[in-house]
Motif scaffolding. Structure first.
Motif, mmCIF file in Angstrom:
data_model
loop_
_atom_site.group_PDB
_atom_site.id
_atom_site.type_symbol
_atom_site.label_atom_id
_atom_site.label_comp_id
_atom_site.label_asym_id
_atom_site.label_seq_id
_atom_site.Cartn_x
_atom_site.Cartn_y
_atom_site.Cartn_z
ATOM 1 N N GLY A 103 6.423 -3.412 6.626
ATOM 2 C CA GLY A 103 8.122 -3.887 6.163
ATOM 3 C C GLY A 103 8.854 -3.053 5.049
ATOM 4 N N ILE A 104 7.891 -1.573 5.463
ATOM 5 C CA ILE A 104 8.837 -0.464 4.519
ATOM 6 C C ILE A 104 9.949 -0.270 5.839
ATOM 7 C CG2 ILE A 104 8.506 1.934 3.550
ATOM 8 C CD1 ILE A 104 5.821 0.648 2.600
ATOM 9 N N LEU B 211 2.186 2.760 2.632
ATOM 10 C CA LEU B 211 2.091 2.871 4.668
ATOM 11 C C LEU B 211 3.496 2.824 5.231
ATOM 12 C CD1 LEU B 211 -1.372 2.008 5.149
ATOM 13 C CD2 LEU B 211 -0.403 4.464 3.979
ATOM 14 N N PRO C 260 17.582 -16.402 -8.905
ATOM 15 C CA PRO C 260 17.300 -17.442 -7.754
ATOM 16 C C PRO C 260 18.873 -18.393 -6.908
ATOM 17 C CG PRO C 260 16.251 -18.252 -9.503
ATOM 18 C CD PRO C 260 17.270 -17.126 -10.262
ATOM 19 N N VAL D 143 0.644 -1.228 0.124
ATOM 20 C CA VAL D 143 0.039 0.331 -0.223
ATOM 21 C C VAL D 143 0.614 1.418 0.134
ATOM 22 C CG1 VAL D 143 -1.786 0.788 1.584
ATOM 23 C CG2 VAL D 143 -1.658 -1.094 1.811
ATOM 24 N N TYR E 260 8.412 -13.936 0.434
ATOM 25 C CA TYR E 260 8.140 -14.887 -1.187
ATOM 26 C C TYR E 260 9.393 -15.329 -1.100
ATOM 27 C CZ TYR E 260 4.462 -12.128 -2.813
ATOM 28 O OH TYR E 260 2.479 -11.685 -3.366
HETATM 29 C C1 LIG Z 1 -0.521 -6.247 -0.415
HETATM 30 C C2 LIG Z 1 0.628 -5.837 0.515
HETATM 31 C C3 LIG Z 1 0.804 -4.386 1.220
HETATM 32 C C4 LIG Z 1 1.055 -4.318 1.853
HETATM 33 N N1 LIG Z 1 1.165 -2.942 2.258
HETATM 34 C C5 LIG Z 1 2.647 -2.549 3.639
HETATM 35 C C6 LIG Z 1 2.076 -1.090 3.651
HETATM 36 O O1 LIG Z 1 1.245 -0.367 3.623
HETATM 37 N N2 LIG Z 1 3.467 -0.773 4.289
HETATM 38 C C7 LIG Z 1 4.400 -1.287 4.899
HETATM 39 O O2 LIG Z 1 5.172 -0.795 5.849
HETATM 40 N N3 LIG Z 1 4.283 -2.717 4.627
HETATM 41 C C8 LIG Z 1 2.564 -3.322 3.797
HETATM 42 N N4 LIG Z 1 3.695 -4.800 3.245
HETATM 43 C C9 LIG Z 1 4.810 -5.370 3.492
HETATM 44 C C10 LIG Z 1 5.574 -5.468 3.052
HETATM 45 O O3 LIG Z 1 5.362 -5.111 1.521
HETATM 46 C C11 LIG Z 1 6.990 -6.554 3.126
HETATM 47 O O4 LIG Z 1 6.602 -6.407 4.780
HETATM 48 C C12 LIG Z 1 8.477 -5.875 3.011
HETATM 49 O O5 LIG Z 1 7.842 -6.137 0.942
HETATM 50 C C13 LIG Z 1 9.292 -7.051 3.037
HETATM 51 O O6 LIG Z 1 10.135 -7.030 2.812
HETATM 52 P P1 LIG Z 1 11.538 -7.648 1.889
HETATM 53 O O7 LIG Z 1 12.414 -6.758 1.462
HETATM 54 O O8 LIG Z 1 12.151 -8.203 3.735
HETATM 55 O O9 LIG Z 1 11.162 -9.188 1.397
HETATM 56 P P2 LIG Z 1 10.454 -8.662 -0.151
HETATM 57 O O10 LIG Z 1 10.151 -7.551 -0.239
HETATM 58 O O11 LIG Z 1 9.352 -9.273 0.046
HETATM 59 O O12 LIG Z 1 11.322 -9.147 -1.014
HETATM 60 C C14 LIG Z 1 11.998 -10.152 -1.084
HETATM 61 C C15 LIG Z 1 12.578 -10.416 -1.764
HETATM 62 O O13 LIG Z 1 13.610 -12.134 -2.758
HETATM 63 C C16 LIG Z 1 13.201 -12.879 -3.682
HETATM 64 N N5 LIG Z 1 14.022 -14.037 -2.875
HETATM 65 C C17 LIG Z 1 12.996 -14.879 -2.673
HETATM 66 N N6 LIG Z 1 13.185 -16.581 -2.322
HETATM 67 C C18 LIG Z 1 14.641 -15.926 -3.315
HETATM 68 C C19 LIG Z 1 15.874 -16.859 -3.723
HETATM 69 N N7 LIG Z 1 15.806 -17.916 -3.191
HETATM 70 N N8 LIG Z 1 16.673 -16.391 -4.273
HETATM 71 C C20 LIG Z 1 16.720 -15.169 -4.536
HETATM 72 N N9 LIG Z 1 15.554 -13.868 -4.268
HETATM 73 C C21 LIG Z 1 14.840 -14.581 -3.902
HETATM 74 C C22 LIG Z 1 12.029 -12.166 -3.469
HETATM 75 O O14 LIG Z 1 11.396 -12.478 -4.602
HETATM 76 C C23 LIG Z 1 11.968 -11.084 -3.379
HETATM 77 O O15 LIG Z 1 11.870 -9.973 -4.321
HETATM 78 C C24 LIG Z 1 2.029 -4.895 2.069
HETATM 79 C C25 LIG Z 1 2.487 -6.209 2.189
HETATM 80 C C26 LIG Z 1 1.530 -7.050 0.723
HETATM 81 C C27 LIG Z 1 2.184 -7.824 0.143
#
Ligand SMILES: Cc1cc2nc3c(=O)[nH]c(=O)nc-3n(C[C@H](O)[C@H](O)[C@H](O)COP(=O)(O)OP(=O)(O)OC[C@H]3O[C@@H](n4cnc5c(N)ncnc54)[C@H](O)[C@@H]3O)c2cc1C
Length: 427
Positions: A369-370, A74, A208, A72, A240
């Motif tokens: 998560g942001i 936020l 990956p 979103v 993911y």
């Molecule tokens: C619909 C939705 C709405 C949300 N709204 C909000 C909000 O408004 N505010 C907020 O703060 N948070 C929100 N969140 C949560 C936030 O988006 C996540 O918590 C955040 O993206 C987590 O960041 P990250 O970098 O840890 O993981 P991600 O952003 O999920 O990144 C993980 C990455 O790892 C990669 N990956 C996975 N496995 C492997 C592998 N084996 N090898 C290489 N790469 C791999 C994936 O492809 C992915 O790109 C929302 C989430 C969703 C789905």
């Protein structure tokens, strides 16, 4: 991304291009290999590269492919768990540390955006947690009191001020948190990636991680066409997660969440709906959220997946809801729609895992998560640098465990959201 208009929607349409990257081919060496190109991975890469550490980041698909590019937008301070309850869940020491880190995390996002001049539509006017009825009002008052005791810049708005700021009379009040705000999330993560690359990190996409192997004191991290040898692996794959750290995903229950974006609203509507551009969500059990993007599109979301029968049910519900909330909008047409999977842990608190020697990661952000991802990325960088020991981290070490009946619970959430939205807002 990958020709799926329902994965990254508006953010894909309006984000600046990502930095140039390619798939890993052949063998390379590094000090640290980071797996995952979301907020956590890019923040870790940036903070390590800025300290002259030799960093390689491997992303399975594209930068921001996971939650980072679907959310979103936020920028929240804190978590779902009430501030006072957190020490009960994590113990006094970790509870206080985590609250301190996450309460300040939005400021870290602001600082990075400013320092690296990231073009990501950041809005700093705060968020409004909008109260539905008396019960909602009690909840936000309690939350406000608990944050205010910690010196956070929060206050409860009455129904009148809430209506003036949001453009709807649907709420009995709202908790204004001026630490928080909104952002174009895909633009932000692409900007972090560009900054990390500029600082010297090598970023590979379509790479990956499929296996790891120990070789002497080093890790060999393998992708379909290459490998990286490094001392440390930072696992930043969150909800993911695929490949060797599938358990990170299996420890969470997916809660699907969708968003619809209107066309840019006319000037008068932009003056009546969210003129201050706060980001909003409500206190309902099946919650809704709304915010504006820079061009004045209203982005409206709630729980559900836009697939199968869900797409039509949630779209029709979103139209009915917007009509009730903002009658001034009239009939709404949507320009973009997308959804993603939020990973929820069993106690709504994130996790720190050590998968093997020098293989570490934070995960389990429960839809927040942001700012937390950005902050956890910095903390994991400090840990790898030896500046924060394992016992000084903001979370205790836990064993990752797959959740029982996961598939059943996920099907229940997806079907439950469809049933609720099929019936909702009809009368
Ligand atoms: C619909 C939705 C709405 C949300 N709204 C909000 C909000 O408004 N505010 C907020 O703060 N948070 C929100 N969140 C949560 C936030 O988006 C996540 O918590 C955040 O993206 C987590 O960041 P990250 O970098 O840890 O993981 P991600 O952003 O999920 O990144 C993980 C990455 O790892 C990669 N990956 C996975 N496995 C492997 C592998 N084996 N090898 C290489 N790469 C791999 C994936 O492809 C992915 O790109 C929302 C989430 C969703 C789905």
């Amino acid at each position: 991304m990958y020709n799926d208009p329902r994965s990254h929607g508006l953010w894909e349409k309006t984000a600046p291009q990502p930095p140039a990257t390619a798939a890993l081919k052949g063998s390379v060496a590094a000090d640290v290999v980071i797996v995952g190109g979301g907020f956590t991975g890019q923040s870790a890469a940036l903070h390590l590269a800025e300290r002259d550490i030799n960093v390689v980041l491997l992303e399975a698909r594209e930068i921001g492919f996971g939650g980072a590019g679907r959310n979103v937008g936020l920028i929240n301070g804190g978590m779902w768990v009430m501030p006072k309850e957190l020490p009960g869940v994590l113990g006094e020491t970790y509870g206080e540390r985590l609250l301190g880190l996450l309460g300040n995390a939005p400021l870290l996002v602001r600082d990075l955006v400013e320092k690296h001049a990231i073009p990501c539509e950041i809005e700093k006017n705060g968020t409004l947690h909008c109260a539905v009825g008396e019960k909602g009002l009690r909840e936000i008052r309690e939350r406000c009191e608990q944050w205010a005791e910690r010196g956070a810049p929060v206050r409860v708005l009455d129904a009148e001020e809430t209506a003036r700021r949001t453009g709807t009379t649907a709420y009995s009040g709202a908790l204004l948190d001026t630490r928080a705000g909104t952002i174009q999330p895909l633009a932000y993560v692409r900007g972090l990636a560009a900054a990390a690359q500029k600082a010297g990190a090598r970023l590979y996409t379509d790479s990956p991680v499929v296996a790891t192997e120990r070789n002497g004191g080093q890790w060999v991290v393998k992708t379909p066409n290459g490998s990286v040898t490094a001392k440390w692996i930072v696992v930043a794959t969150e909800a993911y997660s695929t490949g060797p750290w599938q358990v990170v995903r299996d420890e969470q229950i997916y809660l699907p969440y969708f968003n619809f974006a209107t066309r840019p609203l006319g000037d008068n509507l932009q003056k009546s709906i969210l003129p201050g551009r706060e980001g909003c969500w409500d206190t309902k059990e099946i919650l809704s959220s709304f915010r504006m993007d820079k061009a004045g599109r209203l982005v409206f979301g709630s729980v559900g997946a836009l697939r199968g029968t869900g797409a039509a049910i949630h779209r029709a519900w979103a139209k009915r809801s917007l009509k009730r909330l903002f009658p001034q909008l009239g009939d709404t047409e949507f320009e973009c729609e997308w959804y993603g999977q939020i990973g929820m842990t069993d106690n709504a608190v994130p996790r720190f895992h050590k998968f093997a020697e020098n293989v570490v990661g934070f995960s389990g952000y429960n839809g927040r998560g942001i700012a937390p991802g950005t902050a956890f990325g910095k903390v994991i960088a400090q840990h790898v640098l030896g500046e924060i020991t394992e016992t000084e981290l903001p979370l205790p070490l836990t064993e990752p465990k797959a959740r029982p009946f996961r598939a059943l619970k996920e099907a229940y959430y997806e079907a439950g959201a469809q049933i609720a939205h099929f019936a909702g807002e009809r009368f």
